[in-house]
Design a protein around this motif. Structure first.
Motif, PDB file in Angstrom:
ATOM      1  N   VAL A  13       0.847  -1.196   0.000  1.00 43.61           N
ATOM      2  CA  VAL A  13       0.000   0.000   0.000  1.00 43.61           C
ATOM      3  C   VAL A  13       0.883   1.248   0.000  1.00 43.61           C
ATOM      4  O   VAL A  13       1.881   1.310   0.721  1.00 43.61           O
ATOM      5  N   ILE A  14       0.532   2.200  -0.842  1.00 36.43           N
ATOM      6  CA  ILE A  14       1.155   3.520  -0.784  1.00 36.43           C
ATOM      7  C   ILE A  14       0.090   4.482  -0.288  1.00 36.43           C
ATOM      8  O   ILE A  14      -0.965   4.626  -0.911  1.00 36.43           O
ATOM      9  N   GLU A  15       0.347   5.112   0.840  1.00 40.64           N
ATOM     10  CA  GLU A  15      -0.569   6.141   1.324  1.00 40.64           C
ATOM     11  C   GLU A  15       0.082   7.497   1.101  1.00 40.64           C
ATOM     12  O   GLU A  15       1.147   7.779   1.642  1.00 40.64           O
ATOM     13  N   VAL A  16      -0.552   8.324   0.284  1.00 38.30           N
ATOM     14  CA  VAL A  16      -0.019   9.648  -0.019  1.00 38.30           C
ATOM     15  C   VAL A  16      -0.535  10.624   1.032  1.00 38.30           C
ATOM     16  O   VAL A  16      -1.748  10.756   1.226  1.00 38.30           O
ATOM     17  N   LEU A  17       0.395  11.299   1.687  1.00 40.24           N
ATOM     18  CA  LEU A  17       0.067  12.266   2.728  1.00 40.24           C
ATOM     19  C   LEU A  17       0.554  13.649   2.312  1.00 40.24           C
ATOM     20  O   LEU A  17       1.416  13.781   1.444  1.00 40.24           O
ATOM     21  N   ASP A  18       0.024  14.664   2.937  1.00 44.77           N
ATOM     22  CA  ASP A  18       0.520  16.024   2.757  1.00 44.77           C
ATOM     23  C   ASP A  18       1.605  16.240   3.805  1.00 44.77           C
ATOM     24  O   ASP A  18       1.339  16.140   5.007  1.00 44.77           O
ATOM     25  N   ALA A  19       2.827  16.506   3.362  1.00 43.37           N
ATOM     26  CA  ALA A  19       3.952  16.638   4.285  1.00 43.37           C
ATOM     27  C   ALA A  19       3.753  17.745   5.307  1.00 43.37           C
ATOM     28  O   ALA A  19       4.386  17.740   6.366  1.00 43.37           O
ATOM     29  N   ARG A  20       2.856  18.695   5.025  1.00 41.89           N
ATOM     30  CA  ARG A  20       2.619  19.796   5.965  1.00 41.89           C
ATOM     31  C   ARG A  20       1.742  19.364   7.131  1.00 41.89           C
ATOM     32  O   ARG A  20       1.741  19.988   8.182  1.00 41.89           O
ATOM     33  N   LEU A  21       0.962  18.301   6.936  1.00 40.63           N
ATOM     34  CA  LEU A  21       0.067  17.813   7.993  1.00 40.63           C
ATOM     35  C   LEU A  21      -0.073  16.297   7.878  1.00 40.63           C
ATOM     36  O   LEU A  21      -1.142  15.767   7.585  1.00 40.63           O
ATOM     37  N   PRO A  22       1.013  15.567   8.141  1.00 40.11           N
ATOM     38  CA  PRO A  22       1.019  14.115   7.946  1.00 40.11           C
ATOM     39  C   PRO A  22       0.006  13.361   8.794  1.00 40.11           C
ATOM     40  O   PRO A  22      -0.567  12.370   8.338  1.00 40.11           O
ATOM     41  N   PHE A  23      -0.227  13.806  10.024  1.00 42.23           N
ATOM     42  CA  PHE A  23      -1.200  13.112  10.869  1.00 42.23           C
ATOM     43  C   PHE A  23      -2.623  13.395  10.393  1.00 42.23           C
ATOM     44  O   PHE A  23      -3.425  12.484  10.231  1.00 42.23           O
ATOM     45  N   SER A  24      -2.917  14.660  10.178  1.00 42.15           N
ATOM     46  CA  SER A  24      -4.275  15.036   9.790  1.00 42.15           C
ATOM     47  C   SER A  24      -4.647  14.524   8.408  1.00 42.15           C
ATOM     48  O   SER A  24      -5.830  14.337   8.114  1.00 42.15           O
ATOM     49  N   SER A  25      -3.647  14.309   7.545  1.00 41.25           N
ATOM     50  CA  SER A  25      -3.955  13.776   6.214  1.00 41.25           C
ATOM     51  C   SER A  25      -3.838  12.257   6.164  1.00 41.25           C
ATOM     52  O   SER A  25      -3.942  11.649   5.102  1.00 41.25           O
ATOM     53  N   THR A  26      -3.610  11.638   7.325  1.00 41.25           N
ATOM     54  CA  THR A  26      -3.661  10.181   7.432  1.00 41.25           C
ATOM     55  C   THR A  26      -5.093   9.771   7.719  1.00 41.25           C
ATOM     56  O   THR A  26      -5.695  10.252   8.675  1.00 41.25           O
ATOM     57  N   ASN A  27      -5.651   8.926   6.897  1.00 40.57           N
ATOM     58  CA  ASN A  27      -7.008   8.451   7.153  1.00 40.57           C
ATOM     59  C   ASN A  27      -6.943   7.194   8.005  1.00 40.57           C
ATOM     60  O   ASN A  27      -6.324   6.207   7.593  1.00 40.57           O
ATOM     61  N   PRO A  28      -7.547   7.183   9.188  1.00 37.23           N
ATOM     62  CA  PRO A  28      -7.526   5.997  10.041  1.00 37.23           C
ATOM     63  C   PRO A  28      -8.045   4.748   9.328  1.00 37.23           C
ATOM     64  O   PRO A  28      -7.674   3.632   9.676  1.00 37.23           O
ATOM     65  N   LEU A  29      -8.877   4.953   8.316  1.00 34.97           N
ATOM     66  CA  LEU A  29      -9.409   3.810   7.569  1.00 34.97           C
ATOM     67  C   LEU A  29      -8.315   3.051   6.829  1.00 34.97           C
ATOM     68  O   LEU A  29      -8.432   1.847   6.602  1.00 34.97           O
ATOM     69  N   VAL A  30      -7.245   3.753   6.445  1.00 39.32           N
ATOM     70  CA  VAL A  30      -6.164   3.092   5.710  1.00 39.32           C
ATOM     71  C   VAL A  30      -5.532   2.009   6.571  1.00 39.32           C
ATOM     72  O   VAL A  30      -5.313   0.887   6.121  1.00 39.32           O
ATOM     73  N   GLY A  31      -5.246   2.343   7.833  1.00 37.34           N
ATOM     74  CA  GLY A  31      -4.687   1.357   8.744  1.00 37.34           C
ATOM     75  C   GLY A  31      -5.616   0.171   8.951  1.00 37.34           C
ATOM     76  O   GLY A  31      -5.181  -0.978   9.047  1.00 37.34           O
ATOM     77  N   GLU A  32      -6.905   0.470   8.979  1.00 40.90           N
ATOM     78  CA  GLU A  32      -7.905  -0.582   9.168  1.00 40.90           C
ATOM     79  C   GLU A  32      -8.024  -1.458   7.920  1.00 40.90           C
ATOM     80  O   GLU A  32      -8.072  -2.685   8.002  1.00 40.90           O
ATOM     81  N   LEU A  33      -8.031  -0.830   6.753  1.00 40.08           N
ATOM     82  CA  LEU A  33      -8.281  -1.558   5.513  1.00 40.08           C
ATOM     83  C   LEU A  33      -7.062  -2.303   4.979  1.00 40.08           C
ATOM     84  O   LEU A  33      -7.199  -3.306   4.282  1.00 40.08           O
ATOM     85  N   ARG A  34      -5.849  -1.846   5.290  1.00 42.85           N
ATOM     86  CA  ARG A  34      -4.663  -2.475   4.692  1.00 42.85           C
ATOM     87  C   ARG A  34      -4.294  -3.796   5.362  1.00 42.85           C
ATOM     88  O   ARG A  34      -3.484  -4.567   4.823  1.00 42.85           O
ATOM     89  N   ARG A  35      -4.859  -4.054   6.518  1.00 45.27           N
ATOM     90  CA  ARG A  35      -4.690  -5.364   7.170  1.00 45.27           C
ATOM     91  C   ARG A  35      -3.219  -5.730   7.380  1.00 45.27           C
ATOM     92  O   ARG A  35      -2.771  -6.831   7.069  1.00 45.27           O
ATOM     93  N   ASN A  36      -2.454  -4.784   7.840  1.00 41.88           N
ATOM     94  CA  ASN A  36      -1.039  -4.963   8.173  1.00 41.88           C
ATOM     95  C   ASN A  36      -0.148  -5.281   6.973  1.00 41.88           C
ATOM     96  O   ASN A  36       0.964  -5.775   7.133  1.00 41.88           O
ATOM     97  N   LYS A  37      -0.612  -5.014   5.775  1.00 42.07           N
ATOM     98  CA  LYS A  37       0.258  -5.144   4.606  1.00 42.07           C
ATOM     99  C   LYS A  37       1.286  -4.019   4.654  1.00 42.07           C
ATOM    100  O   LYS A  37       1.040  -2.968   5.254  1.00 42.07           O
ATOM    101  N   PRO A  38       2.475  -4.194   4.044  1.00 43.09           N
ATOM    102  CA  PRO A  38       3.487  -3.133   4.056  1.00 43.09           C
ATOM    103  C   PRO A  38       2.918  -1.846   3.478  1.00 43.09           C
ATOM    104  O   PRO A  38       2.169  -1.867   2.502  1.00 43.09           O
ATOM    105  N   VAL A  39       3.274  -0.714   4.091  1.00 43.37           N
ATOM    106  CA  VAL A  39       2.777   0.573   3.607  1.00 43.37           C
ATOM    107  C   VAL A  39       3.931   1.565   3.497  1.00 43.37           C
ATOM    108  O   VAL A  39       4.799   1.613   4.359  1.00 43.37           O
TER     109      VAL A  39
END
Length: 302
Positions: free
Chosen positions: A27-53
């Motif tokens: 999985v590649i999750e694209v974030l905004d470097a200015r706000l990495p936490f706020s542009s992280t969607n909690p759903l990504v962690g849930e949906l990727r099922r511990n696959k490498p990101v």
């Protein structure tokens, strides 16, 4: 003002991503470097099922480099996670990303199989620009407005990597209200869904604390304003955002501040640090526990 924006197609995207995930290697999750936490969607962690990101910290040229390094270290400490700051339009940066993808998917390349990679990210973080750069051609539609990509599509990079593009997804409710403001300030939330003055005042409050010198230099302010509201008024006056009678047009001044911050004209700024976010989350948890304790006390009294 709580910033929330969740069009119906994002709900469908969540279901499609969940259904496709078993076939994905990386999985590649694209974030905004200015706000990495706020542009992280909690759903990504849930949906990727511990696959490498790979957490791509895009638009690093707009972010404070010292803070970006803190965020890269923060993400690299997480399980199966690799942080990579980059600029999606820079070919040398994309080569580094491709090399990392092949390294993480080496078990597939050894078998002469394609590395199936899903690209995820909230709106307006540069996901489509990244895909077009990796493909070397116009594949994914790009735009300054969020939510341009509406459906999944497969892209064969012809180098042993197959990308699965997904629509940008936001979550229905922001756990941290500050994240909503930061996303709006960065442009991730549609401008029609925000109050410019509210968001600009929030952004200026952060800039006064974190980047006072940049603010004072950009707008040629003789003295640093004491409040965000005063800063907005001073900037409006300096830049000629005036209505008849010399009244400051605060909406126009707000648009000016947000557009200049988003484009980098103000300088390289980050809207959050790992330490700041941890403090905010701790305060949210404390408030939640206090509310539970109060509710229990009231129930016992009843």
């Amino acid at each position: 003002m709580a910033v929330q924006w969740f069009p119906g197609h994002m709900n469908k995207a969540r279901k499609k991503i969940s259904e496709a995930m078993p076939e994905i290697d990386l999985v590649i999750e694209v974030l905004d470097a200015r706000l990495p936490f706020s542009s992280t969607n909690p759903l990504v962690g849930e949906l990727r099922r511990n696959k490498p990101v790979i957490k791509v910290l895009n638009k690093e040229d707009l972010a404070d480099p010292k803070t970006t390094k803190l965020w890269a270290d923060y993400f690299n400490q997480q399980d199966n996670t690799h942080a990579l700051p980059l600029i999606a339009e820079d070919k040398s940066h994309l080569k580094r990303l491709t090399a990392l993808m092949k390294k993480l998917g080496s078990n597939k390349t050894d078998k002469k199989q394609s590395i199936r990679t899903m690209v995820m990210g909230i709106p307006n973080v540069g996901k489509s620009t990244l895909i077009n750069g990796l493909a070397g051609r116009y594949i994914a539609r790009t735009g300054n407005e969020p939510a341009v990509t509406k459906s999944n599509q497969l892209i064969d990079l012809k180098n042993g990597i197959v990308l699965s593009d997904t629509p940008g997804i936001l979550w229905p409710k922001f756990e941290n209200e500050n994240s909503g403001y930061r996303l709006a300030a960065s442009g991730a939330v549609k401008d029609t869904a925000i109050e410019y003055q509210d968001i600009a005042t929030y952004a200026l409050g952060h800039l006064l604390v974190a980047y006072p010198d940049l603010l004072q230099t950009r707008y040629k302010l003789k003295a640093l304003p004491e409040t965000a509201q005063q800063a907005l008024e001073d900037i409006g006056r300096k830049r000629g955002c005036l209505r008849p009678g010399g009244i400051i047009d605060l909406h126009k001044a707000s648009e000016l501040v947000l557009h200049e911050m988003r484009s980098g004209k103000l300088g390289r700024v980050s809207l959050e640090t790992p330490e700041l976010v941890q403090e905010e989350l701790a305060a949210i948890e404390a408030a939640r526990l206090a509310a539970l304790a109060e509710a229990e006390e009231n129930q016992n009294k009843g």
